[in-house]
Design an enzyme around this catalytic site. Structure first.
Site, mmCIF file in Angstrom:
data_model
loop_
_atom_site.group_PDB
_atom_site.id
_atom_site.type_symbol
_atom_site.label_atom_id
_atom_site.label_comp_id
_atom_site.label_asym_id
_atom_site.label_seq_id
_atom_site.Cartn_x
_atom_site.Cartn_y
_atom_site.Cartn_z
ATOM 1 N NE ARG A 88 2.780 -0.013 6.887
ATOM 2 C CZ ARG A 88 3.275 -0.645 5.814
ATOM 3 N NH1 ARG A 88 3.177 -0.109 4.616
ATOM 4 N NH2 ARG A 88 3.845 -1.825 5.941
ATOM 5 C CG HIS A 143 -1.069 -1.222 1.044
ATOM 6 N ND1 HIS A 143 -0.998 -1.111 2.407
ATOM 7 C CD2 HIS A 143 0.202 -1.478 0.655
ATOM 8 C CE1 HIS A 143 0.244 -1.304 2.820
ATOM 9 N NE2 HIS A 143 0.995 -1.531 1.756
ATOM 10 C CD GLU A 151 -3.660 0.341 4.110
ATOM 11 O OE1 GLU A 151 -3.363 -0.861 3.957
ATOM 12 O OE2 GLU A 151 -2.916 1.265 3.778
HETATM 13 C C1 8YV Z 1 3.512 -4.951 1.418
HETATM 14 C C2 8YV Z 1 4.379 -2.771 2.401
HETATM 15 O O1 8YV Z 1 2.660 -5.323 0.414
HETATM 16 O O2 8YV Z 1 6.270 -4.115 2.682
HETATM 17 C C3 8YV Z 1 5.630 -3.174 3.062
HETATM 18 O O3 8YV Z 1 5.996 -2.488 4.044
HETATM 19 O O4 8YV Z 1 3.844 -1.784 2.702
HETATM 20 C C4 8YV Z 1 3.677 -3.484 1.327
HETATM 21 O O5 8YV Z 1 4.154 -3.021 0.133
HETATM 22 C C5 8YV Z 1 2.934 -5.404 2.718
HETATM 23 O O6 8YV Z 1 3.513 -4.773 3.801
HETATM 24 C C6 8YV Z 1 3.072 -6.860 2.906
HETATM 25 O O7 8YV Z 1 2.990 -7.231 4.256
#
Ligand code: 8YV
Length: 332
Positions: free
Chosen positions: A244, A294, A273
């Site tokens: 993140r 992402h 983002e």
């Molecule tokens: C997802 C992600 O695409 O799952 C996670 O924590 O960071 C991503 O890879 C996204 O969060 C979907 O809500």
């Protein structure tokens, strides 16, 4: 009289097979045009839904939760990270929160490894030469030189599922694996990964050639890589983040790369983002950083499996049992 199906509100478009199954099982309200919901639309959703299926693009904070109808009992996040949801507040209101762990581990570890390779080996810079404005002048012994991966020290921050999967791949590339984690991992895993544990993140940072961020974003990890900590890194080191954006002080990172105090970075996630720090974009154009929008878990297979997990969590919950992927405030 047949039992009324629960209203499941899904905030973004999901793979067709997942949406079809959601429609079969529940009264599913889907998002056909896939727009990111506005705060007002999100409030409308929690007012009506029995189950909300949000994604990373939905901020389910106190303001939204305080508008939720009494009937909202489950937030089944389509995603592993739950930093988009105020989990303690949801729990305080009697709402269960689930996520989708496990099914995006390998895909995210692959993308992390791709960035670990891409930055020191100048992959995007090289690729852009052939499709860029000027012609390629041809091979030369001193042109487009990057740095060797093999033999370097990789420091993984967060040795959970994804961190361990990155470590397994890193071994195959001849990297020496080091890690910092809230808790030291089991001895057999450490041995299998030939990983060295650092209790002190500061000390680890000072000695690594490449640092990979693979921990969740929680209040405790916000700006974990602060300006002070980034300064501890070697000037020839690289930083990779597929977790993140909020874990890194992005402004400090950009400043340091601009000043030559850090060699470069590979980032798949950003603090604000979908906005991307303009200084990072400039550095990307200069070939100093590799930026991805992402995409860490963006595979067809992964998205279908995430959807399957969401469905299982809802089904089990609706059948009166504890869903398998509950997220408890104490785990954050
Ligand atoms: C997802 C992600 O695409 O799952 C996670 O924590 O960071 C991503 O890879 C996204 O969060 C979907 O809500």
């Amino acid at each position: 009289m047949p039992k009324k199906k629960p209203l499941v509100v899904v905030t973004r478009r999901l793979p067709k097979s997942v949406e079809t199954r959601l429609r079969e099982l529940f009264e599913a309200r889907l998002n056909d045009d896939d727009h990111a919901l506005s705060p007002a639309e999100l409030i409308e959703a929690v007012k009506a839904a029995d189950v909300l299926v949000p994604t990373v693009t939905d901020r389910i904070d106190e303001a939204v939760l305080s508008q939720a109808g009494e009937q909202l009992k489950l937030i089944a996040n389509f995603g592993n990270g739950v930093d988009n949801i105020d989990v303690p507040k949801a729990h305080a209101r009697g709402i269960t929160v689930t996520n989708t762990p496990g099914v995006l581990t390998e895909d995210t570890a692959d993308m992390t490894t791709a960035l670990i390779l891409a930055v020191p080996r100048r992959l995007t810079e090289g690729a852009n030469v052939l499709i860029g404005k000027s012609d390629w002048a041809g091979w030369s012994p001193t042109w487009m030189l990057g740095h060797r991966i093999s033999g370097k020290r990789l420091g993984i921050i967060g040795m959970g599922r994804i961190g361990s999967a990155v470590a397994r791949r890193a071994r195959a590339f001849g990297l020496q694996v080091h890690y910092h984690n809230r808790r030291r991992v089991a001895a057999d895993l450490e041995e299998q990964l030939e990983a060295t544990y650092w209790d002190s993140l500061d000390q680890m940072l000072a000695r690594m050639d490449i640092v990979s961020v693979n921990c969740p974003h929680t209040p405790a990890t916000y700006h974990l890589l602060s300006a002070r900590r980034l300064k501890l890194m070697k000037p020839e080191a690289y930083l990779v983040n597929t977790a993140r954006g909020e874990i890194i002080d992005e402004d400090a990172l950009a400043r340091m790369i601009e000043a030559g105090e850090l060699a470069g970075a590979g980032l798949d996630v950003f603090e604000h983002e979908p906005a991307v720090n303009p200084r990072l974009l400039k550095l990307a154009r200069a070939g100093k950083v590799v930026l991805l929008p992402h995409m860490g878990s963006a595979t067809v297979e992964g998205r279908v499996e995430m959807g399957e997990k969401v469905i299982v969590n809802i089904k089990v919950f609706m059948d009166g049992h504890k869903p398998p992927d509950r997220v408890l405030p104490s785990q954050l």
